[in-house]
Design a protein around this motif. Structure first.
Motif, mmCIF file in Angstrom:
data_model
loop_
_atom_site.group_PDB
_atom_site.id
_atom_site.type_symbol
_atom_site.label_atom_id
_atom_site.label_comp_id
_atom_site.label_asym_id
_atom_site.label_seq_id
_atom_site.Cartn_x
_atom_site.Cartn_y
_atom_site.Cartn_z
ATOM 1 N N TRP A 1 3.649 36.383 66.524
ATOM 2 C CA TRP A 1 4.388 37.257 65.608
ATOM 3 C C TRP A 1 5.605 36.573 65.000
ATOM 4 O O TRP A 1 5.847 36.739 63.797
ATOM 5 C CB TRP A 1 4.747 38.581 66.283
ATOM 6 N N PRO A 2 6.370 35.780 65.763
ATOM 7 C CA PRO A 2 7.448 35.047 65.095
ATOM 8 C C PRO A 2 6.935 34.109 63.995
ATOM 9 O O PRO A 2 7.542 34.005 62.932
ATOM 10 C CB PRO A 2 8.121 34.280 66.231
ATOM 11 N N ALA A 3 5.804 33.449 64.244
ATOM 12 C CA ALA A 3 5.232 32.564 63.219
ATOM 13 C C ALA A 3 4.801 33.372 61.998
ATOM 14 O O ALA A 3 5.013 32.949 60.856
ATOM 15 C CB ALA A 3 4.052 31.787 63.786
ATOM 16 N N ALA A 4 4.215 34.537 62.231
ATOM 17 C CA ALA A 4 3.810 35.393 61.105
ATOM 18 C C ALA A 4 5.041 35.816 60.300
ATOM 19 O O ALA A 4 5.007 35.831 59.062
ATOM 20 C CB ALA A 4 3.047 36.613 61.615
ATOM 21 N N MET A 5 6.123 36.140 60.987
ATOM 22 C CA MET A 5 7.346 36.568 60.294
ATOM 23 C C MET A 5 7.984 35.421 59.498
ATOM 24 O O MET A 5 8.455 35.617 58.377
ATOM 25 C CB MET A 5 8.359 37.138 61.288
ATOM 26 N N VAL A 6 7.983 34.227 60.078
ATOM 27 C CA VAL A 6 8.519 33.061 59.357
ATOM 28 C C VAL A 6 7.701 32.807 58.100
ATOM 29 O O VAL A 6 8.255 32.571 57.021
ATOM 30 C CB VAL A 6 8.557 31.810 60.271
ATOM 31 N N HIS A 7 6.383 32.883 58.223
ATOM 32 C CA HIS A 7 5.537 32.665 57.045
ATOM 33 C C HIS A 7 5.711 33.784 56.023
ATOM 34 O O HIS A 7 5.658 33.524 54.814
ATOM 35 C CB HIS A 7 4.073 32.484 57.446
ATOM 36 N N ALA A 8 5.925 35.002 56.483
ATOM 37 C CA ALA A 8 6.182 36.102 55.544
ATOM 38 C C ALA A 8 7.470 35.842 54.772
ATOM 39 O O ALA A 8 7.520 36.014 53.547
ATOM 40 C CB ALA A 8 6.252 37.435 56.288
ATOM 41 N N PHE A 9 8.501 35.415 55.478
ATOM 42 C CA PHE A 9 9.778 35.103 54.830
ATOM 43 C C PHE A 9 9.616 33.954 53.841
ATOM 44 O O PHE A 9 10.109 34.023 52.704
ATOM 45 C CB PHE A 9 10.827 34.770 55.900
ATOM 46 N N LEU A 10 8.913 32.907 54.255
ATOM 47 C CA LEU A 10 8.667 31.783 53.343
ATOM 48 C C LEU A 10 7.863 32.226 52.124
ATOM 49 O O LEU A 10 8.125 31.773 51.002
ATOM 50 C CB LEU A 10 7.929 30.656 54.070
ATOM 51 N N SER A 11 6.910 33.110 52.326
ATOM 52 C CA SER A 11 6.105 33.615 51.208
ATOM 53 C C SER A 11 6.978 34.336 50.195
ATOM 54 O O SER A 11 6.792 34.191 48.985
ATOM 55 C CB SER A 11 5.007 34.552 51.713
ATOM 56 N N ILE A 12 7.930 35.114 50.696
ATOM 57 C CA ILE A 12 8.848 35.815 49.791
ATOM 58 C C ILE A 12 9.680 34.808 49.001
ATOM 59 O O ILE A 12 9.816 34.919 47.775
ATOM 60 C CB ILE A 12 9.744 36.789 50.584
ATOM 61 N N LEU A 13 10.232 33.818 49.700
ATOM 62 C CA LEU A 13 11.038 32.798 49.008
ATOM 63 C C LEU A 13 10.210 32.019 47.991
ATOM 64 O O LEU A 13 10.659 31.775 46.863
ATOM 65 C CB LEU A 13 11.670 31.843 50.018
ATOM 66 N N LEU A 14 9.017 31.619 48.387
ATOM 67 C CA LEU A 14 8.149 30.870 47.481
ATOM 68 C C LEU A 14 7.702 31.727 46.304
ATOM 69 O O LEU A 14 7.610 31.247 45.165
ATOM 70 C CB LEU A 14 6.944 30.313 48.238
ATOM 71 N N GLY A 15 7.422 33.002 46.552
ATOM 72 C CA GLY A 15 7.056 33.918 45.472
ATOM 73 C C GLY A 15 8.181 34.084 44.468
ATOM 74 O O GLY A 15 7.955 34.084 43.253
ATOM 75 N N ARG A 16 9.416 34.198 44.979
ATOM 76 C CA ARG A 16 10.578 34.289 44.082
ATOM 77 C C ARG A 16 10.720 33.009 43.263
ATOM 78 O O ARG A 16 11.014 33.065 42.066
ATOM 79 C CB ARG A 16 11.839 34.546 44.884
ATOM 80 N N ALA A 17 10.504 31.872 43.899
ATOM 81 C CA ALA A 17 10.588 30.595 43.177
ATOM 82 C C ALA A 17 9.511 30.513 42.099
ATOM 83 O O ALA A 17 9.770 30.025 40.994
ATOM 84 C CB ALA A 17 10.468 29.429 44.149
ATOM 85 N N LEU A 18 8.315 31.007 42.402
ATOM 86 C CA LEU A 18 7.247 31.023 41.397
ATOM 87 C C LEU A 18 7.625 31.903 40.212
ATOM 88 O O LEU A 18 7.413 31.531 39.053
ATOM 89 C CB LEU A 18 5.940 31.532 42.010
ATOM 90 N N LEU A 19 8.165 33.074 40.506
ATOM 91 C CA LEU A 19 8.570 33.973 39.423
ATOM 92 C C LEU A 19 9.672 33.364 38.581
ATOM 93 O O LEU A 19 9.671 33.485 37.356
ATOM 94 C CB LEU A 19 8.997 35.318 39.998
ATOM 95 N N THR A 20 10.635 32.720 39.240
ATOM 96 C CA THR A 20 11.726 32.062 38.514
ATOM 97 C C THR A 20 11.200 30.943 37.634
ATOM 98 O O THR A 20 11.593 30.806 36.473
ATOM 99 C CB THR A 20 12.771 31.507 39.509
ATOM 100 N N THR A 21 10.283 30.151 38.161
ATOM 101 C CA THR A 21 9.685 29.058 37.400
ATOM 102 C C THR A 21 8.905 29.598 36.208
ATOM 103 O O THR A 21 9.010 29.065 35.106
ATOM 104 C CB THR A 21 8.757 28.220 38.300
ATOM 105 N N ALA A 22 8.153 30.665 36.440
ATOM 106 C CA ALA A 22 7.355 31.250 35.350
ATOM 107 C C ALA A 22 8.265 31.834 34.267
ATOM 108 O O ALA A 22 8.015 31.677 33.074
ATOM 109 C CB ALA A 22 6.434 32.326 35.895
ATOM 110 N N ALA A 23 9.350 32.483 34.689
ATOM 111 C CA ALA A 23 10.279 33.084 33.718
ATOM 112 C C ALA A 23 11.014 32.027 32.913
ATOM 113 O O ALA A 23 11.250 32.187 31.718
ATOM 114 C CB ALA A 23 11.276 33.983 34.438
ATOM 115 N N SER A 24 11.371 30.909 33.551
ATOM 116 C CA SER A 24 12.105 29.860 32.845
ATOM 117 C C SER A 24 11.225 29.040 31.930
ATOM 118 O O SER A 24 11.716 28.394 31.006
ATOM 119 C CB SER A 24 12.829 28.949 33.842
ATOM 120 N N SER A 25 9.909 29.055 32.136
ATOM 121 C CA SER A 25 9.020 28.274 31.275
ATOM 122 C C SER A 25 8.606 29.040 30.023
ATOM 123 O O SER A 25 7.968 28.486 29.152
ATOM 124 C CB SER A 25 7.779 27.843 32.048
ATOM 125 N N LYS A 26 8.986 30.313 29.944
ATOM 126 C CA LYS A 26 8.628 31.110 28.751
ATOM 127 C C LYS A 26 9.621 30.942 27.648
ATOM 128 O O LYS A 26 10.697 30.624 27.705
ATOM 129 C CB LYS A 26 8.529 32.578 29.127
#
Length: 117
Positions: free
Chosen positions: A92-117
């Motif tokens: 469960w700690p590993a699942a939570m760390v990956h969930a947190f990383l997924s949120i951070l990576l998802g935000r980075a993807l959205l930021t990258t997509a928004a800045s490339s428009k």
């Protein structure tokens, strides 16, 4: 993207999909032994990693590859924990760390997509 890198990316994704769907058969074909027990979830996480490698190296961007890996591993670890068959102290700690990383990576993807428009 070079043809060799594209071919390698597709081959890794195909191998990863096979490890996710039929890990025991892949073990039999590659190693001469069917996978059993704890080797099945390890093979499936390996399959997720190979799919992410293919995404990162040829089919999309490294950021997308890491997002795909972390998100898929989050879901798979949570699935393993919810079924109760495999449940080590760090599952469960590993699942939570990956969930947190997924949120951070998802935000980075959205930021990258928004800045490339």
């Amino acid at each position: 993207m070079s043809k060799v890198l594209g071919f390698a990316a597709i081959a890794e994704v195909a191998t990863g999909l096979a490890l996710l769907a039929i890990p025991s058969l892949v073990g039999q074909l590659l190693l001469g032994q069917q996978l059993a027990g704890v080797a099945i979830p390890v093979a499936r996480v390996t399959g997720i990693a190979l799919i992410a490698l293919g995404i990162a190296c040829g089919l999309a961007t490294p950021l997308m590859g890491m997002f795909a890996y972390s998100s898929a591993v989050t879901l798979y670890l949570a699935y393993l924990g919810s079924t109760g068959e495999f449940a080590g102290a760090l599952l469960w700690p590993a699942a939570m760390v990956h969930a947190f990383l997924s949120i951070l990576l998802g935000r980075a993807l959205l930021t990258t997509a928004a800045s490339s428009k």
